[in-house]
Scaffold this motif. Structure first.
Motif, PDB file in Angstrom:
ATOM      1  N   VAL A  21      39.206  74.717  12.414  1.00  0.00           N
ATOM      2  CA  VAL A  21      40.052  73.525  12.559  1.00  0.00           C
ATOM      3  C   VAL A  21      41.317  73.830  13.373  1.00  0.00           C
ATOM      4  O   VAL A  21      41.688  73.066  14.267  1.00  0.00           O
ATOM      5  CB  VAL A  21      40.435  72.961  11.172  1.00  0.00           C
ATOM      6  CG1 VAL A  21      41.434  71.818  11.312  1.00  0.00           C
ATOM      7  CG2 VAL A  21      39.181  72.489  10.437  1.00  0.00           C
ATOM      8  N   GLU A  22      41.961  74.935  13.072  1.00  0.00           N
ATOM      9  CA  GLU A  22      43.206  75.251  13.770  1.00  0.00           C
ATOM     10  C   GLU A  22      42.972  75.441  15.271  1.00  0.00           C
ATOM     11  O   GLU A  22      43.752  74.977  16.101  1.00  0.00           O
ATOM     12  CB  GLU A  22      43.845  76.513  13.168  1.00  0.00           C
ATOM     13  CG  GLU A  22      45.283  76.677  13.612  1.00  0.00           C
ATOM     14  CD  GLU A  22      46.051  77.737  12.833  1.00  0.00           C
ATOM     15  OE1 GLU A  22      45.420  78.518  12.104  1.00  0.00           O
ATOM     16  OE2 GLU A  22      47.273  77.771  12.982  1.00  0.00           O
ATOM     17  N   ARG A  37      49.037  66.187  14.134  1.00  0.00           N
ATOM     18  CA  ARG A  37      49.786  65.463  13.092  1.00  0.00           C
ATOM     19  C   ARG A  37      50.038  66.405  11.927  1.00  0.00           C
ATOM     20  O   ARG A  37      51.149  66.550  11.459  1.00  0.00           O
ATOM     21  CB  ARG A  37      49.012  64.238  12.634  1.00  0.00           C
ATOM     22  CG  ARG A  37      49.743  63.412  11.584  1.00  0.00           C
ATOM     23  CD  ARG A  37      49.000  62.133  11.252  1.00  0.00           C
ATOM     24  NE  ARG A  37      49.043  61.201  12.364  1.00  0.00           N
ATOM     25  CZ  ARG A  37      48.135  60.216  12.537  1.00  0.00           C
ATOM     26  NH1 ARG A  37      47.132  60.081  11.700  1.00  0.00           N
ATOM     27  NH2 ARG A  37      48.236  59.410  13.566  1.00  0.00           N
ATOM     28  N   PHE A  38      48.996  67.032  11.432  1.00  0.00           N
ATOM     29  CA  PHE A  38      49.191  68.059  10.409  1.00  0.00           C
ATOM     30  C   PHE A  38      47.924  68.872  10.228  1.00  0.00           C
ATOM     31  O   PHE A  38      46.842  68.461  10.638  1.00  0.00           O
ATOM     32  CB  PHE A  38      49.620  67.450   9.067  1.00  0.00           C
ATOM     33  CG  PHE A  38      48.495  66.830   8.279  1.00  0.00           C
ATOM     34  CD1 PHE A  38      47.867  67.527   7.257  1.00  0.00           C
ATOM     35  CD2 PHE A  38      48.068  65.540   8.548  1.00  0.00           C
ATOM     36  CE1 PHE A  38      46.829  66.962   6.528  1.00  0.00           C
ATOM     37  CE2 PHE A  38      47.025  64.967   7.827  1.00  0.00           C
ATOM     38  CZ  PHE A  38      46.413  65.679   6.816  1.00  0.00           C
ATOM     39  N   TYR A  45      41.163  71.272   7.217  1.00  0.00           N
ATOM     40  CA  TYR A  45      41.221  69.884   7.658  1.00  0.00           C
ATOM     41  C   TYR A  45      42.524  69.649   8.405  1.00  0.00           C
ATOM     42  O   TYR A  45      43.580  70.160   7.996  1.00  0.00           O
ATOM     43  CB  TYR A  45      41.154  68.942   6.439  1.00  0.00           C
ATOM     44  CG  TYR A  45      41.257  67.474   6.820  1.00  0.00           C
ATOM     45  CD1 TYR A  45      40.154  66.788   7.308  1.00  0.00           C
ATOM     46  CD2 TYR A  45      42.469  66.794   6.719  1.00  0.00           C
ATOM     47  CE1 TYR A  45      40.246  65.458   7.687  1.00  0.00           C
ATOM     48  CE2 TYR A  45      42.578  65.467   7.094  1.00  0.00           C
ATOM     49  CZ  TYR A  45      41.454  64.800   7.576  1.00  0.00           C
ATOM     50  OH  TYR A  45      41.554  63.493   7.961  1.00  0.00           O
ATOM     51  N   GLY A  46      42.443  68.904   9.493  1.00  0.00           N
ATOM     52  CA  GLY A  46      43.656  68.615  10.250  1.00  0.00           C
ATOM     53  C   GLY A  46      43.486  67.345  11.051  1.00  0.00           C
ATOM     54  O   GLY A  46      42.361  66.929  11.356  1.00  0.00           O
ATOM     55  N   GLU A  47      44.613  66.709  11.381  1.00  0.00           N
ATOM     56  CA  GLU A  47      44.559  65.461  12.140  1.00  0.00           C
ATOM     57  C   GLU A  47      45.420  65.560  13.395  1.00  0.00           C
ATOM     58  O   GLU A  47      46.423  66.265  13.430  1.00  0.00           O
ATOM     59  CB  GLU A  47      45.083  64.288  11.274  1.00  0.00           C
ATOM     60  CG  GLU A  47      44.152  63.944  10.133  1.00  0.00           C
ATOM     61  CD  GLU A  47      44.673  62.786   9.266  1.00  0.00           C
ATOM     62  OE1 GLU A  47      45.681  62.142   9.633  1.00  0.00           O
ATOM     63  OE2 GLU A  47      44.047  62.531   8.224  1.00  0.00           O
ATOM     64  N   ALA A  58      37.319  68.753  10.502  1.00  0.00           N
ATOM     65  CA  ALA A  58      37.075  69.349   9.190  1.00  0.00           C
ATOM     66  C   ALA A  58      36.188  70.560   9.385  1.00  0.00           C
ATOM     67  O   ALA A  58      35.311  70.564  10.269  1.00  0.00           O
ATOM     68  CB  ALA A  58      36.399  68.347   8.268  1.00  0.00           C
ATOM     69  N   GLN A  59      36.427  71.557   8.563  1.00  0.00           N
ATOM     70  CA  GLN A  59      35.624  72.779   8.698  1.00  0.00           C
ATOM     71  C   GLN A  59      34.207  72.516   8.216  1.00  0.00           C
ATOM     72  O   GLN A  59      33.989  72.110   7.083  1.00  0.00           O
ATOM     73  CB  GLN A  59      36.268  73.924   7.917  1.00  0.00           C
ATOM     74  CG  GLN A  59      35.651  75.251   8.328  1.00  0.00           C
ATOM     75  CD  GLN A  59      36.329  76.419   7.681  1.00  0.00           C
ATOM     76  OE1 GLN A  59      37.551  76.523   7.680  1.00  0.00           O
ATOM     77  NE2 GLN A  59      35.524  77.301   7.105  1.00  0.00           N
TER      78      GLN A  59
END
Lengths: 136, 234
Positions: A21-22, A37-38, A45-47, A58-59
């Protein structure tokens, strides 16, 4: 009899399943200029800052649906879905994406109705369109 | 985050030790350190095996710490109240660590035993033990005032500075934020968490979480589509 009103559901998220995700967030920032966003503290998980409808990652191996999809990979054909980013200058945006490591799929084409479109695959092989707004 | 795979932590084996942890990043990386109200003995070992030790004292804001590739950092985090012993014994611990020949996998157990034996003579006074127990039982509740410890205000202020490395107010603030963090991670609504723990409003809670942990509440809240996004720390 009361008047029934029907509210159509809001499109809340488009979630792309990815191995990291990163890395995906960082790639979208470099390639398409979309800010993060975060990132959840789990790193799973990240947006992205994409307005009301979140484009999220999402992983892939820890989601509730992990058993139900094909993983996105550059080594296989892309899934039958795309996301499209609307920009002012497609040629510049396309070039930026390639510099960041995106794989070209369709070089920028000017359509007769005045729209410019192009396609790349992201770091995991997911299809991304870069296009101009369709003129009204 | 990725660096977390290289971070390991276990509970302390001795009552005065909260946790023993190890960070061994494969490449240069940064770690976000939350304010947790605890002292740690930290041992850093560089790529050439050179070792140095120091005592980390409590802070009231989260911060990033960079680690070079090939370094290994070991830490023994002591429970609130036992920090002053680490400070008093810092020289002695530095000497013991520099002399130490031991390596993995017993390093953490060994380091914990070393800390416990070096610091066992320095015991926090009853006033501090009571204050810590009360603060933790009340989860740092705003209803808990320094007056309810029964100790004189000045005496408590002085004792907290020495034994906790923080003012009573800062210690309570940190305990309350950890309680809030736990509730957010369980998925409780922010407004309810703020009200339950006596924050002025949700914005106040968010500011505190950001300052003490360096993250937004959204980064802590469970994520629906993951099998289990909760992770334990502390």
């Amino acid at each position: 009899m009361p008047i029934m009103t029907k509210k159509s559901p809001r499109l809340g998220y488009v979630i792309v399943y990815v191995p990291d995700v990163e890395k995906a967030l960082a790639f979208y920032q470099r390639a398409f200029g979309v800010d993060r966003r975060f990132l959840h503290e789990s790193g799973q998980y990240g947006e992205l800052e994409t307005g009301r409808t979140a484009l999220a990652f999402a992983q892939e191996d820890v989601t509730t649906t992990s058993h139900a999809f094909e993983q996105n990979r550059l080594s296989s054909k892309a899934a039958g879905v795309e996301v499209a980013f609307v920009v002012d200058d497609v040629h510049a945006a396309f070039a930026q994406a390639l510099r960041a490591g995106a794989i070209p799929v369709v070089d920028p084409i000017d359509k007769p109705w005045g729209q410019t479109i192009s396609y790349v695959r992201d770091l995991n092989g997911f299809l991304v369109e870069i296009c101009t707004q369709v003129r009204e | 985050m990725n660096a977390d795979a290289e971070y390991q932590e276990r509970a302390g084996q001795h009552p005065s030790v909260a946790a023993a942890w190890c960070l061994a990043p494969a490449e240069a990386s940064s770690s976000l350190i939350p304010a947790d109200g605890c002292f740690d003995l930290i041992v850093e070992e560089d790529a050439h095996g050179r070792r140095s030790a120091f005592v980390y004292t409590p802070v009231t804001s989260a911060h990033w710490v960079a680690s070079a590739a090939g370094t290994r950092v070991l830490g023994i985090r002591v429970r609130p109240g036992f920090g002053a012993a680490l400070v008093d014994c810092e020289r002695e611990l530095q000497r013991l660590v520099a002399r130490d020949e031991r390596d993995e996998p017993t390093a953490l157990d060994h380091l914990e035993a070393l800390v416990v034996s070096a610091t066992s003579a320095v015991v926090p006074p009853g006033l501090i033990r009571e204050f810590v127990a009360m603060a933790q039982a009340a989860a740092g509740s705003h209803r808990l005032t320094t007056a309810s410890t029964g100790g004189a205000e000045r005496e408590l202020q002085r004792a907290c500075r020495r034994w906790l490395g923080l003012t009573p107010k800062s210690f309570l603030r940190i305990e309350r934020a950890w309680a809030a963090r736990g509730a957010i991670r369980e998925g409780q609504p922010l407004a309810a968490v703020a009200a339950d723990l006596g924050y002025a409003d949700q914005a106040h809670l968010t500011r505190e979480i950001r300052q003490l942990f360096g993250v937004t509440p959204r980064e802590l809240r469970p994520v629906g589509i993951l099998q289990d996004s909760r992770k334990r720390r502390r």
